[in-house]
Design an enzyme around this catalytic site. Structure first.
Site, short mmCIF file in Angstrom:
data_model
loop_
_atom_site.label_atom_id
_atom_site.label_comp_id
_atom_site.label_asym_id
_atom_site.label_seq_id
_atom_site.Cartn_x
_atom_site.Cartn_y
_atom_site.Cartn_z
N LYS A 88 0.86 -1.22 -0.10
CA LYS A 88 0.00 -0.08 -0.06
C LYS A 88 0.87 1.19 0.03
CE LYS A 88 -4.32 -1.60 0.22
NZ LYS A 88 -4.15 -3.23 0.32
C1 PLP Z 1 -5.57 -3.99 1.18
C2 PLP Z 1 -6.91 -3.59 1.16
C3 PLP Z 1 -7.86 -4.23 2.10
C4 PLP Z 1 -7.36 -4.89 3.11
O1 PLP Z 1 -5.92 -4.68 3.91
P1 PLP Z 1 -5.03 -5.35 4.43
O2 PLP Z 1 -4.05 -4.57 5.22
O3 PLP Z 1 -4.17 -6.11 3.46
O4 PLP Z 1 -5.66 -6.55 5.16
C5 PLP Z 1 -9.20 -3.76 2.31
N1 PLP Z 1 -9.75 -2.91 1.18
C6 PLP Z 1 -9.22 -2.66 0.43
C7 PLP Z 1 -9.88 -1.76 -0.61
C8 PLP Z 1 -7.91 -2.69 0.14
O5 PLP Z 1 -7.25 -2.44 -1.13
#
Ligand code: PLP
Length: 395
Positions: free
Chosen positions: A186
């Site tokens: 991210k």
């Molecule tokens: C990555 C993501 C999540 C979940 O995040 P994690 O930290 O990987 O559990 C939830 N919603 C969206 C839109 C995402 O891109």
């Protein structure tokens, strides 16, 4: 989008500080930790940068969503409106909370459309899980007005949209509660991690307790703390939070680089008449983690994806054929294992998700191609993409 591309000595220094002077647990152990509090420090930085009253760090974006639902009182039997285009975690959190995901159509913002939402509201609708996909926003004024009119909780899944804003307000802080993900890929990476954001002190209090077994965090001795609610363990570790402290300081640089790189690619694509672009209700607030384009037809979109692959352009996403980001491939929504049951499996009148149709969203996503905007690109990297576009789009 990926903050990990610019990991350097600063993340290592932060982790070493925890190892050398601090302690791995985010609470207590005051006598051992030499006043090193990385989770608290990162929470403070998030609140200050985004002008939000409370941020509570947790172990992931997915657990942030679960915590947000619990903290806002959304659960068993509540209908929650979600988009068919998102990472499946936005739906998993609802299913595990016992809520009923109700899919609504998206528009060319690649997020839930106001009309789509209105079309599926029922007396059981409790909330909207509004997903700011690929770092950008929907028509937030209209969305907020619908929530106010129907008394719905606006939960913003801003897991992909850290640093983005709408009319000056950070995405994730517009509704009652919002979430970030700090997973490995991210915008900001803690390795794994997430955050719950809110201006509502009650939601914050619930989130803080829920993510740590229901501890009220009022005492010096954990064993003597009170337990007003049942909870779970969604804590972040101090090592993960430490990485986030170093990463958060780079947020302005990340946004600036992404916006600059995205603009060059977008400008290069404007000359091809068959290419149109994702609608951005506030373009200045886009975190620019992705560039999403529309082709005239599904066939042409598939050709372009194949053409870009042939030109060896990495990180091109055709979500329509992706098992994790589009509803038509989520046939498993009410399947746990043979021996375990999900709460939703006990709801007699749950929708049959194999039969849900979202034709407007299909018509958009089947023509959408997204490209990841990277921080590590050199000018040559960008030029090679522009050359690849020329080969693919001049055909
Ligand atoms: C990555 C993501 C999540 C979940 O995040 P994690 O930290 O990987 O559990 C939830 N919603 C969206 C839109 C995402 O891109």
């Amino acid at each position: 989008m990926p903050g990990f591309e610019i990991f350097d000595e600063s993340e290592k220094e932060q982790i070493n500080e925890v190892m050398d002077k601090g302690f791995t647990f985010r609470y207590n152990f005051d006598g051992m930790r030499n006043d090193v509090w990385k989770a608290r420090e990162l929470e403070g930085m998030i609140c200050e940068t985004l002008d939000v009253k409370h941020a509570h760090l947790v172990s992931s974006g997915t657990t942030a969503l679960t915590t947000a639902l619990m903290a806002a009182g959304i659960g068993a039997g509540d209908e929650v409106i979600v988009p068919p285009f998102t990472f499946v975690a936005s739906v998993e959190a609802l299913v595990f909370a016992g809520a009923i995901p109700i899919f609504a159509e998206i528009d060319e913002t690649l997020t839930l459309s106001p009309e789509g939402i209105e079309a599926v509201i029922t007396p059981r609708t409790k909330a909207i899980n509004f997903v700011h996909m690929c770092g950008s926003m929907g028509k937030m004024d209209e969305i907020k007005a619908i929530c106010d009119k129907h008394n719905l909780v606006l939960l913003e899944d801003a897991c992909q949209a850290t640093g983005a804003s709408y009319k000056g307000k950070a995405l994730g802080t517009i509704g009652q509660v919002g979430t970030f993900s700090f997973d490995s890929v991210k915008t900001i990476s803690c390795g794994e991690g997430g955050a719950v954001l809110t201006n509502d002190s009650n939601i914050y209090k619930n989130a803080h307790m829920f993510a740590d077994h229901g501890h009220d965090h009022m005492g010096m001795d954990r064993g003597a703390e009170s337990h007003p609610i049942m909870g779970n363990n969604f804590r972040i570790s101090e090592m993960n939070a430490a990485v986030g402290v170093a990463q958060w300081r780079k947020l302005p640089r990340i946004l600036e680089t992404q916006r600059k790189n995205k603009k060059v690619l977008k400008d290069a694509l404007k000359q091809y008449p068959e290419v149109t672009f994702r609608e951005l209700p506030d373009e200045a607030g886009d975190n620019a983690g992705f560039l999403s384009i529309f082709l005239p037809t599904e066939t042409r979109a598939r050709e372009v994806v194949a053409g870009l692959a042939e030109q060896k352009v990495p990180a091109v996403f055709y979500w329509y054929a992706n098992n994790w980001h589009y509803l038509k491939n989520w046939t498993h929504i009410h399947n746990m294992t043979a021996s375990a049951k999900l709460p939703i499996e006990l709801i007699a009148d749950r929708p049959d998700y194999t039969q849900i149709k979202t034709p407007k969203s299909d018509a958009i996503i089947s023509r959408t191609v997204s490209m990841l905007i990277q921080l590590s690109w050199t000018e040559e990297d960008i030029q090679s993409r522009i050359d690849a576009f020329a080969t693919v789009f001049n055909q």
